[in-house]
Scaffold this motif. Sequence first.
Motif, mmCIF file in Angstrom:
data_model
loop_
_atom_site.group_PDB
_atom_site.id
_atom_site.type_symbol
_atom_site.label_atom_id
_atom_site.label_comp_id
_atom_site.label_asym_id
_atom_site.label_seq_id
_atom_site.Cartn_x
_atom_site.Cartn_y
_atom_site.Cartn_z
ATOM 1 N N SER A 86 0.813 -1.212 0.000
ATOM 2 C CA SER A 86 0.000 0.000 0.000
ATOM 3 C C SER A 86 0.849 1.267 0.000
ATOM 4 C CB SER A 86 -0.948 0.009 1.204
ATOM 5 O OG SER A 86 -0.217 0.077 2.410
ATOM 6 N N LEU A 87 2.160 1.120 0.177
ATOM 7 C CA LEU A 87 3.045 2.279 0.159
ATOM 8 C C LEU A 87 3.320 2.706 -1.279
ATOM 9 C CD1 LEU A 87 5.745 1.258 2.836
ATOM 10 C CD2 LEU A 87 3.986 3.007 3.101
ATOM 11 N N THR A 88 3.180 3.999 -1.543
ATOM 12 C CA THR A 88 3.515 4.507 -2.872
ATOM 13 C C THR A 88 5.033 4.605 -2.992
ATOM 14 O OG1 THR A 88 3.526 6.832 -2.194
ATOM 15 C CG2 THR A 88 1.402 5.875 -2.839
ATOM 16 N N GLU A 89 5.521 4.801 -4.201
ATOM 17 C CA GLU A 89 6.966 4.927 -4.400
ATOM 18 C C GLU A 89 7.526 6.134 -3.645
ATOM 19 O OE1 GLU A 89 9.203 2.863 -5.784
ATOM 20 O OE2 GLU A 89 7.478 1.524 -5.825
ATOM 21 N N ALA A 90 6.749 7.220 -3.622
ATOM 22 C CA ALA A 90 7.183 8.422 -2.899
ATOM 23 C C ALA A 90 7.266 8.150 -1.399
ATOM 24 C CB ALA A 90 6.219 9.574 -3.172
ATOM 25 N N GLU A 91 6.289 7.400 -0.891
ATOM 26 C CA GLU A 91 6.288 7.074 0.538
ATOM 27 C C GLU A 91 7.448 6.161 0.886
ATOM 28 O OE1 GLU A 91 1.549 7.301 1.764
ATOM 29 O OE2 GLU A 91 2.335 5.487 0.795
ATOM 30 N N LYS A 92 7.750 5.194 0.011
ATOM 31 C CA LYS A 92 8.880 4.299 0.252
ATOM 32 C C LYS A 92 10.193 5.080 0.246
ATOM 33 C CE LYS A 92 7.038 -0.058 -1.559
ATOM 34 N NZ LYS A 92 7.194 -1.129 -2.579
ATOM 35 N N LYS A 93 10.299 6.027 -0.677
ATOM 36 C CA LYS A 93 11.527 6.829 -0.762
ATOM 37 C C LYS A 93 11.705 7.676 0.497
ATOM 38 C CE LYS A 93 13.942 10.142 -3.737
ATOM 39 N NZ LYS A 93 13.867 10.939 -5.002
ATOM 40 N N HIS A 94 10.613 8.257 0.973
ATOM 41 C CA HIS A 94 10.679 9.084 2.183
ATOM 42 C C HIS A 94 10.999 8.218 3.405
ATOM 43 C CE1 HIS A 94 10.039 12.338 4.917
ATOM 44 N NE2 HIS A 94 8.939 11.812 5.453
ATOM 45 N N ALA A 95 10.349 7.064 3.509
ATOM 46 C CA ALA A 95 10.614 6.153 4.623
ATOM 47 C C ALA A 95 12.064 5.696 4.605
ATOM 48 C CB ALA A 95 9.677 4.950 4.559
ATOM 49 N N ALA A 96 12.579 5.411 3.398
ATOM 50 C CA ALA A 96 13.970 4.974 3.272
ATOM 51 C C ALA A 96 14.927 6.073 3.739
ATOM 52 C CB ALA A 96 14.266 4.605 1.818
ATOM 53 N N GLY A 97 14.622 7.321 3.394
ATOM 54 C CA GLY A 97 15.472 8.425 3.831
ATOM 55 C C GLY A 97 15.509 8.542 5.346
ATOM 56 N N LEU A 98 14.349 8.387 5.968
ATOM 57 C CA LEU A 98 14.277 8.473 7.425
ATOM 58 C C LEU A 98 14.994 7.293 8.087
ATOM 59 C CD1 LEU A 98 10.564 9.624 7.887
ATOM 60 C CD2 LEU A 98 12.627 11.031 7.983
ATOM 61 N N MET A 99 14.827 6.096 7.530
ATOM 62 C CA MET A 99 15.486 4.923 8.103
ATOM 63 C C MET A 99 16.986 4.955 7.854
ATOM 64 S SD MET A 99 13.117 3.537 9.747
ATOM 65 C CE MET A 99 13.947 2.050 10.315
ATOM 66 N N ARG A 100 17.409 5.611 6.776
ATOM 67 C CA ARG A 100 18.849 5.789 6.553
ATOM 68 C C ARG A 100 19.429 6.710 7.633
ATOM 69 N NH1 ARG A 100 18.586 7.711 1.930
ATOM 70 N NH2 ARG A 100 18.731 5.734 0.789
ATOM 71 N N ILE A 101 18.687 7.743 7.982
ATOM 72 C CA ILE A 101 19.116 8.631 9.067
ATOM 73 C C ILE A 101 19.247 7.842 10.367
ATOM 74 C CG2 ILE A 101 18.383 10.538 10.562
ATOM 75 C CD1 ILE A 101 17.095 11.814 8.090
ATOM 76 N N ASN A 102 18.257 6.992 10.641
ATOM 77 C CA ASN A 102 18.301 6.187 11.857
ATOM 78 C C ASN A 102 19.475 5.217 11.845
ATOM 79 O OD1 ASN A 102 15.993 7.387 12.943
ATOM 80 N ND2 ASN A 102 14.629 5.974 11.876
ATOM 81 N N HIS A 103 19.763 4.676 10.670
ATOM 82 C CA HIS A 103 20.897 3.765 10.538
ATOM 83 C C HIS A 103 22.200 4.496 10.836
ATOM 84 C CE1 HIS A 103 23.950 1.312 8.374
ATOM 85 N NE2 HIS A 103 23.199 0.308 8.765
ATOM 86 N N VAL A 104 22.335 5.704 10.297
ATOM 87 C CA VAL A 104 23.529 6.515 10.579
ATOM 88 C C VAL A 104 23.644 6.798 12.079
ATOM 89 C CG1 VAL A 104 24.536 8.822 10.335
ATOM 90 C CG2 VAL A 104 23.744 7.593 8.315
ATOM 91 N N GLY A 105 22.489 7.110 12.690
ATOM 92 C CA GLY A 105 22.493 7.365 14.131
ATOM 93 C C GLY A 105 23.006 6.180 14.914
ATOM 94 N N GLU A 106 22.690 4.976 14.448
ATOM 95 C CA GLU A 106 23.147 3.785 15.150
ATOM 96 C C GLU A 106 24.621 3.494 14.882
ATOM 97 O OE1 GLU A 106 21.443 2.569 17.457
ATOM 98 O OE2 GLU A 106 19.689 3.750 16.982
#
Length: 221
Positions: A50-70
Motif C-alpha cells: 500500500s506504500l507509494t513509491e514516494a512514501e517508500k523513498k521518504h521512509a527509506a530516507g528516514l530509516m537511513r538517518i536512523n541507521h547513521v544514528g546507530e
Amino acid sequence: MTSSKSSSTYLVDNFIVEFDRALRSVVGSTPMRRAVPAPAHLSEATSETSLTEAEKKHAAGLMRINHVGEVCAQALYQSQKLHAKSDDLKEKLDHAALEEEDHLAWCAHRLEELNASPSVFNPLWYAGSFVLGSLAGLAGDKVSLGFVAETEKQVEHHLDGHLQELPTNDYKSRAIVDQMRTDEIAHGHMAIQEGGAELPQFIKKSMKIMSKVMTSTAYRL
C-alpha cells in the motif's frame, strides 16, 4: 611475567573484538540478537504494497538517518567504554552498545526491504563520533554519562519526529522506530541514574547543530 603476558593478551583480544565490532558497524554486517520488531497485527505486517513509491523513498530516507544514528552510537559507546574508569560503567556501556547493535541491524534490514542503501558516509560518521566519544570519556565518567544522557534525549526527540513523519501505513518502520525509542529512553535513564553530569548549554547546542548536518546529509546519501 605471567601477569604481564595475561594483561597484554587481554588488551590484544579486546582490541580485536572492538575493531571487529567497528568494522561490522561500518560495512553493515552487525549481528541481530533480537528479532526485528513486528507490527502489532498481521494485517499491518502485510500492508507493504500500500506504500507509494514516494512514501517508500521518504521512509527509506528516514530509516537511513536512523541507521547513521546507530553507526554513530556504536562509535560513541565504544570510545566511551575505552576511557571509562569504572568496570561497572564499562559493563553498562557495553550492554547499551549491544542493544544499539540490534537497532543498527534492524535499520539495515528495513533499508534492504525498501530497496535502499545505507549512507555512503558511514565511515566518516563513525570516525567523527569516535572522536567525540573519546573526548567525553577523557573528561571523566560523570561527563561521559552526561554526554550519553543528552545524546539519548536528543535521539528520543528525533525519533518522536520520525514517528510523526513516517507514512501512517508504514507499520514495519514504525514498529522498529518505536522499539528503538523505548531502548534509547532506558539508556538515557541509566546514564542519569549513574550520576551523569548536566552538560553546558553550548555543548548541547553544538550537538544539535552537528545532528542537523548529519540528518540532512544522510536522508539523501
